[in-house]
Design a protein around this motif. Structure first.
Motif, PDB file in Angstrom:
ATOM      1  N   PHE A   9      63.308 -58.842 -27.616  1.00 24.15           N
ATOM      2  CA  PHE A   9      62.765 -57.926 -28.608  1.00 24.15           C
ATOM      3  C   PHE A   9      63.936 -57.485 -29.478  1.00 24.15           C
ATOM      4  O   PHE A   9      64.911 -56.922 -28.985  1.00 24.15           O
ATOM      5  N   TYR A  10      63.841 -57.775 -30.771  1.00 15.08           N
ATOM      6  CA  TYR A  10      64.992 -57.542 -31.648  1.00 15.08           C
ATOM      7  C   TYR A  10      64.531 -57.005 -32.995  1.00 15.08           C
ATOM      8  O   TYR A  10      63.766 -57.666 -33.710  1.00 15.08           O
ATOM      9  N   ASN A  11      64.972 -55.805 -33.310  1.00 16.11           N
ATOM     10  CA  ASN A  11      64.762 -55.233 -34.645  1.00 16.11           C
ATOM     11  C   ASN A  11      63.293 -55.287 -35.087  1.00 16.11           C
ATOM     12  O   ASN A  11      62.970 -55.669 -36.211  1.00 16.11           O
ATOM     13  N   GLY A  12      62.385 -54.933 -34.161  1.00 14.18           N
ATOM     14  CA  GLY A  12      60.973 -54.889 -34.503  1.00 14.18           C
ATOM     15  C   GLY A  12      60.244 -56.210 -34.368  1.00 14.18           C
ATOM     16  O   GLY A  12      59.086 -56.323 -34.779  1.00 14.18           O
ATOM     17  N   TRP A  13      60.905 -57.212 -33.775  1.00 18.39           N
ATOM     18  CA  TRP A  13      60.291 -58.521 -33.597  1.00 18.39           C
ATOM     19  C   TRP A  13      60.230 -58.857 -32.106  1.00 18.39           C
ATOM     20  O   TRP A  13      61.135 -58.538 -31.339  1.00 18.39           O
ATOM     21  N   TYR A  14      59.153 -59.556 -31.724  1.00 22.45           N
ATOM     22  CA  TYR A  14      59.079 -60.204 -30.423  1.00 22.45           C
ATOM     23  C   TYR A  14      59.459 -61.664 -30.618  1.00 22.45           C
ATOM     24  O   TYR A  14      58.930 -62.343 -31.508  1.00 22.45           O
ATOM     25  N   LEU A  15      60.358 -62.171 -29.798  1.00 22.62           N
ATOM     26  CA  LEU A  15      60.809 -63.559 -29.889  1.00 22.62           C
ATOM     27  C   LEU A  15      60.583 -64.262 -28.557  1.00 22.62           C
ATOM     28  O   LEU A  15      61.022 -63.774 -27.513  1.00 22.62           O
ATOM     29  N   GLU A  16      59.883 -65.400 -28.590  1.00 24.32           N
ATOM     30  CA  GLU A  16      59.684 -66.224 -27.407  1.00 24.32           C
ATOM     31  C   GLU A  16      60.374 -67.550 -27.627  1.00 24.32           C
ATOM     32  O   GLU A  16      60.134 -68.228 -28.630  1.00 24.32           O
ATOM     33  N   ARG A  17      61.226 -67.922 -26.678  1.00 24.00           N
ATOM     34  CA  ARG A  17      61.970 -69.178 -26.783  1.00 24.00           C
ATOM     35  C   ARG A  17      61.593 -70.071 -25.610  1.00 24.00           C
ATOM     36  O   ARG A  17      61.602 -69.639 -24.465  1.00 24.00           O
ATOM     37  N   SER A  18      61.282 -71.314 -25.922  1.00 21.77           N
ATOM     38  CA  SER A  18      60.845 -72.245 -24.883  1.00 21.77           C
ATOM     39  C   SER A  18      61.062 -73.670 -25.347  1.00 21.77           C
ATOM     40  O   SER A  18      60.638 -74.043 -26.443  1.00 21.77           O
ATOM     41  N   ARG A  19      61.741 -74.463 -24.539  1.00 15.99           N
ATOM     42  CA  ARG A  19      61.870 -75.900 -24.780  1.00 15.99           C
ATOM     43  C   ARG A  19      62.487 -76.216 -26.145  1.00 15.99           C
ATOM     44  O   ARG A  19      62.059 -77.106 -26.867  1.00 15.99           O
ATOM     45  N   GLY A  20      63.501 -75.436 -26.519  1.00 18.07           N
ATOM     46  CA  GLY A  20      64.193 -75.668 -27.781  1.00 18.07           C
ATOM     47  C   GLY A  20      63.436 -75.208 -29.003  1.00 18.07           C
ATOM     48  O   GLY A  20      63.757 -75.601 -30.127  1.00 18.07           O
ATOM     49  N   TRP A  21      62.453 -74.359 -28.808  1.00 15.10           N
ATOM     50  CA  TRP A  21      61.572 -73.895 -29.879  1.00 15.10           C
ATOM     51  C   TRP A  21      61.458 -72.391 -29.763  1.00 15.10           C
ATOM     52  O   TRP A  21      61.596 -71.818 -28.689  1.00 15.10           O
TER      53      TRP A  21
END
Length: 296
Positions: A9-21
């Motif tokens: 969770f960064y600066n008001g964003w949710y970020l999901e990282r998986s399999r180089g994406w």
């Protein structure tokens, strides 16, 4: 067989990282969070995708695009089977698949078995347009272990839908041959199973393993495709495993259209097209699958 997913969770964003994406969603505020007996459940209001449901900080559903997944999971098998009366959903605690199932007039009983009652309660409160049919008189909601439930209900269901999360933790058993054998036994002699089978673009080894496990049990096995913007890569697949019916040869578009289903994504032409796969998806199917010859 597992999936490596990280989040931030960064600066008001949710970020999901998986399999180089990676996928990012702009958030407005957190609406709910609870640690259940099985997982952390969180609901956010996003800026452009409506409400967002996370389980252990992994995306399960957003209000904006959920209909694509749920319509493809439900309407494909229910429009192939000539008279689906008893339908079972394993998982699917958000209620979206059940919502689509009860649109079919032949369905007399739709059973939802979700291991985590807190997921169901969260959907009731925060996702009323998705979990809108929990109280339908044709629907039975059970907070139980789906694996155990399947074993105790043999030769009963016309269609079984495995609406599970990725093969992580307690959901990993839903992707193995022993479980598919229990599903097979719970189906009537002309029964159909559908399940979500991940991304052949980002997770080809997981897809290959899943279909190889299903092939050990089911005589007729097919893959069909959909597009889920908030799932890894956006391109998603579903399994169609049947004791008798062919997803195209036994599909009657006129019969399906006569039901008058109100859908936002699924239609009868899309039904046919969903089974004609790109080559990279065909490559993940095990030898012996009929579809591998369709592109020739």
């Amino acid at each position: 067989m597992s999936v490596d997913i990280t989040h931030d969770f960064y600066n008001g964003w949710y970020l999901e990282r998986s399999r180089g994406w990676a996928l990012g969603l702009a958030l407005e505020n957190k609406l709910f969070e609870k640690q259940s007996a099985y997982q952390k459940i969180t609901v956010y209001q996003t800026q452009t995708f409506g409400k967002l449901l996370l389980l252990d900080d992994i995306i399960m559903v957003t209000e904006r695009d959920e209909f694509i997944y749920h319509e493809m999971m439900a309407h494909v098998p229910l429009n192939v089977h000539p008279n689906p009366e008893r339908v079972l959903v394993i998982g699917g605690g958000d209620g979206g698949t059940i919502r689509e199932i009860v649109k079919h007039p032949t369905v007399k009983e739709a059973v939802l078995v979700e291991i985590d009652i807190d997921v169901i309660n969260t959907a009731r409160e925060y996702f009323p347009t998705i979990g809108s049919e929990f109280d339908n008189p044709r629907v039975k909601v059970l907070a139980e272990d789906g694996v155990a439930y399947i074993r105790n209900n043999q030769n009963y269901f016309d269609v079984i839908m495995i609406d599970s999360s990725d093969p992580i933790g307690f959901a990993e058993g839903l992707f193995q041959a022993d479980f598919y054998r229990d599903v097979y036994n719970a189906l009537k002699p002309d029964g159909i199973m559908t399940n979500q089978t991940d991304s052949p673009l980002l997770s080809p080894m997981i897809v290959e393993k899943t279909y190889s496990e299903m092939q050990k049990v089911f005589q007729h096995l097919f893959m069909y495709q959909g597009y889920c913007l908030t799932y890894p890569g956006g391109y998603w697949t579903f399994g169609f495993a049947s004791k008798r019916y062919h997803p195209l040869n036994d599909f009657d578009p006129k019969h399906a259209q006569a039901k008058g289903l109100k859908t936002k994504h699924y239609n009868t032409k899309l039904h046919n097209g969903a089974f004609y796969l790109p080559n990279f998806a065909l490559a993940t199917l095990p030898a012996g699958c009929e579809q591998k010859n369709w592109s020739e």
